[in-house]
Design an enzyme around this catalytic site. Structure first.
Site, mmCIF file in Angstrom:
data_model
loop_
_atom_site.group_PDB
_atom_site.id
_atom_site.type_symbol
_atom_site.label_atom_id
_atom_site.label_comp_id
_atom_site.label_asym_id
_atom_site.label_seq_id
_atom_site.Cartn_x
_atom_site.Cartn_y
_atom_site.Cartn_z
ATOM 1 N N TYR A 1 16.891 29.999 0.397
ATOM 2 C CA TYR A 1 17.303 31.004 1.388
ATOM 3 C C TYR A 1 18.647 31.684 1.122
ATOM 4 C CZ TYR A 1 20.816 28.360 4.082
ATOM 5 O OH TYR A 1 21.946 27.703 4.497
ATOM 6 N N GLU B 1 14.669 20.238 14.503
ATOM 7 C CA GLU B 1 15.676 19.846 15.488
ATOM 8 C C GLU B 1 15.245 18.603 16.278
ATOM 9 O OE1 GLU B 1 15.269 24.129 16.617
ATOM 10 O OE2 GLU B 1 17.190 23.680 17.586
ATOM 11 N N HIS C 1 19.483 26.773 18.831
ATOM 12 C CA HIS C 1 18.740 26.637 17.571
ATOM 13 C C HIS C 1 19.634 26.984 16.380
ATOM 14 C CE1 HIS C 1 15.540 26.807 14.592
ATOM 15 N NE2 HIS C 1 15.901 28.042 14.298
ATOM 16 N N ARG D 1 10.473 23.555 5.365
ATOM 17 C CA ARG D 1 11.929 23.412 5.380
ATOM 18 C C ARG D 1 12.521 23.127 4.003
ATOM 19 N NH1 ARG D 1 12.912 26.135 9.808
ATOM 20 N NH2 ARG D 1 11.951 25.196 11.654
ATOM 21 N N THR E 1 2.016 33.010 9.862
ATOM 22 C CA THR E 1 2.654 33.068 11.180
ATOM 23 C C THR E 1 1.531 33.241 12.187
ATOM 24 O OG1 THR E 1 4.546 34.222 10.191
ATOM 25 C CG2 THR E 1 4.373 34.281 12.596
ATOM 26 N N GLN F 1 12.436 26.384 2.119
ATOM 27 C CA GLN F 1 13.426 27.264 2.761
ATOM 28 C C GLN F 1 14.851 26.889 2.354
ATOM 29 O OE1 GLN F 1 13.296 26.947 7.033
ATOM 30 N NE2 GLN F 1 14.932 28.448 7.364
ATOM 31 N N LYS G 1 8.488 30.776 4.686
ATOM 32 C CA LYS G 1 8.014 31.306 5.969
ATOM 33 C C LYS G 1 6.757 32.160 5.814
ATOM 34 C CE LYS G 1 11.728 30.376 8.645
ATOM 35 N NZ LYS G 1 11.666 29.727 9.955
ATOM 36 N N GLU H 1 8.120 30.419 19.383
ATOM 37 C CA GLU H 1 8.813 31.680 19.604
ATOM 38 C C GLU H 1 8.002 32.576 20.545
ATOM 39 O OE1 GLU H 1 10.249 33.617 16.094
ATOM 40 O OE2 GLU H 1 10.510 31.741 14.992
ATOM 41 N N TYR I 1 16.668 35.492 15.522
ATOM 42 C CA TYR I 1 17.296 34.163 15.461
ATOM 43 C C TYR I 1 18.208 34.069 16.681
ATOM 44 C CZ TYR I 1 19.426 30.421 12.489
ATOM 45 O OH TYR I 1 19.857 29.245 11.922
ATOM 46 N N THR J 1 13.222 30.807 17.008
ATOM 47 C CA THR J 1 12.909 29.548 17.676
ATOM 48 C C THR J 1 13.596 29.457 19.023
ATOM 49 O OG1 THR J 1 12.850 28.534 15.514
ATOM 50 C CG2 THR J 1 12.931 27.042 17.394
ATOM 51 N N ASP K 1 5.980 30.260 14.158
ATOM 52 C CA ASP K 1 6.489 30.656 12.839
ATOM 53 C C ASP K 1 6.530 29.395 11.961
ATOM 54 O OD1 ASP K 1 7.811 31.785 10.692
ATOM 55 O OD2 ASP K 1 9.788 31.677 11.652
ATOM 56 N N ASP L 1 11.545 38.864 12.355
ATOM 57 C CA ASP L 1 11.818 37.639 13.092
ATOM 58 C C ASP L 1 13.317 37.521 13.328
ATOM 59 O OD1 ASP L 1 11.266 35.288 14.389
ATOM 60 O OD2 ASP L 1 11.106 34.084 12.567
ATOM 61 N N ARG M 1 24.399 23.372 6.784
ATOM 62 C CA ARG M 1 25.759 23.554 6.270
ATOM 63 C C ARG M 1 26.691 22.521 6.901
ATOM 64 N NH1 ARG M 1 23.724 28.490 7.420
ATOM 65 N NH2 ARG M 1 24.687 28.497 9.471
ATOM 66 N N GLU N 1 7.897 26.673 14.547
ATOM 67 C CA GLU N 1 8.954 27.279 15.354
ATOM 68 C C GLU N 1 8.273 27.928 16.549
ATOM 69 O OE1 GLU N 1 11.486 29.725 12.817
ATOM 70 O OE2 GLU N 1 12.632 27.918 12.278
HETATM 71 CA CA CA Z 1 11.546 31.888 13.051
#
Ligand code: CA
Length: 401
Positions: free
Chosen positions: A233, A347, A124, A226, A246, A229, A242, A192, A119, A333, A222, A117, A133, A190
């Site tokens: 992560y 989001e 996104h 959250r 899927t 994650q 994740k 995708e 990014y 995403t 996906d 997967d 962050r 997500e």
């Molecule tokens: Ca993804």
């Protein structure tokens, strides 16, 4: 545009210009390959007298390579066309093998090999960076130099319609708190696009031309937890937040059906290294739609993705890692610049702080048990028409443990 003798098909987005492949079965019969035309599936093995289509996955056909994919597609288009001299004979031969979709069950179309997967949406990645962050740079220094990705869990790739059990996992209720084991409170989607590998590469080899290797595309959801994650992560990336499921569409749309959707990729700054330079337009003008319990909550525009799928494949194999028939890689995403174009609830609701309102009066920060999410997409077809990609849908079941 070529019309077809199949009743009603020209009025649907599944014309002879589309012809996606899938695996289907009728009750009590083995699963086998077909193409979708209108609201029917054409049973390929008896029509083409080819046992590669009598198996329960498309892998054997995918392994034959680009010339076979193109020849098969042209033959099917000719057999289904309304404007040939052989139309009566073709119709008589094919009609017994044309099955209404409502009579069939659709299966995972491909025996998935490795699953990666990426990014690749600038918006996104920037949105997630701001949320995960806060106060830092939204994008890591590598992001504009390579398509960031991770290896996912291919064994839990499931076909559209498979119920999704809310996963449980380790999470912290508040920053700095102690972890607990509990069902996720932040179950997300997500939206995708996924790319299905046909022609493999050898170990130590880099993939060449994108269209020599990639057979077609699927829609991907996906599913993401959250809270799990966010806790797990760092530093090695997504894992149990994740890997629980899927979902992919049951129909694989061949690249050849997307010829009218091809556009130049988005401008990139800085210019990437040579192995990532684009030689052909592989941006894809797909309009995606995300529906939550029937309400459209987002319309992500695929053509705004920063990295294109040819660049993803070049990067995936630049170290000599081989790819196999049936491997799947997804775009990450798809989120556009507008708030109405964001491809995840993370989001859309800004981590649950701005819930989305639904037409039944309810609102959602993240998914609740019983919720159904359906992702669809259309693309330009010949002569101003539009073709549809098969939907990917799933309903959330409670965690009973
Ligand atoms: Ca993804």
């Amino acid at each position: 545009m070529t019309s077809t003798w199949v009743p009603g098909a020209d009025a649907t987005p599944y014309t002879v210009a589309n012809l996606p492949y899938g695996i289907f079965s009728r009750p009590g019969e083995p699963a086998r390959a077909g193409v979708r035309i209108g609201d029917h599936v054409l049973d390929l093995a008896p029509v083409l007298h080819d046992e590669v289509f009598a198996t329960g996955s498309l892998n054997g056909f995918l392994a034959r390579g680009r010339t076979a994919w193109r020849d098969t597609r042209r033959l099917l288009q000719r057999l289904l066309a309304a404007d040939t001299r052989e139309v009566s004979a073709n119709r008589a031969a094919l009609e017994p093998h044309l099955i209404p979709l409502r009579q069939v069950r659709l299966h995972l179309p491909v025996e998935i090999g490795d699953y990666v997967d990426f990014y690749c949406s600038l918006e996104h990645a920037s949105n997630v960076g701001r949320m995960f962050r806060p106060g830092g740079e939204p994008l890591m220094p590598n992001w504009r130099h390579l398509p960031v990705g991770y290896h996912g869990r291919s064994g839990t790739v499931v076909v559209s319609g498979t119920p999704i059990v809310r996963p449980r996992g380790q999470r912290v209720e508040a920053p700095g708190g102690e972890p607990v084991l509990a069902p996720t409170a932040k179950l997300d989607i997500e939206a995708e696009l996924g790319f299905v590998l046909g022609t493999p590469t050898r170990l130590g080899e880099n993939a060449g031309d994108f269209a020599e290797h990639v057979f077609g595309v699927v829609l991907v959801n996906d599913w993401s937890a959250r809270d799990i994650q966010a806790w797990e992560y760092v530093p090695l990336g997504p894992f149990l937040g994740k890997s629980f499921a899927t979902s992919v569409s049951a129909w694989v749309t061949p690249l050849e059906a997307l010829a009218e959707a091809r556009v130049p990729g988005r401008a990139q700054d800085p210019e990437p290294l040579d192995y990532l330079r684009r030689s052909e337009p592989w941006g894809l003008d797909l309009t995606m739609e995300v529906a939550l319990n029937g309400d459209v909550v987002s319309t992500p525009p695929y053509q705004e993705m920063y990295w294109t799928p040819d660049q993803m494949l070049a990067h995936l194999t630049v170290n000599g890692a081989s790819v196999r028939t049936g491997d799947l890689y997804a775009s990450g995403t798809v989120s556009g610049a507008e708030p109405s174009q964001r491809g995840s609830l993370l989001e859309i609701t800004w981590n649950g702080t701005e819930p989305v309102k639904l037409s039944d009066g309810q609102s959602r920060g993240f998914l609740e048990d019983g919720d159904t999410v359906t992702i669809t997409a259309t693309a330009p077809g010949p002569g101003g028409t539009r073709i549809a990609l098969g939907e990917v849908t799933g309903t959330i079941l409670p965690n009973a443990r």
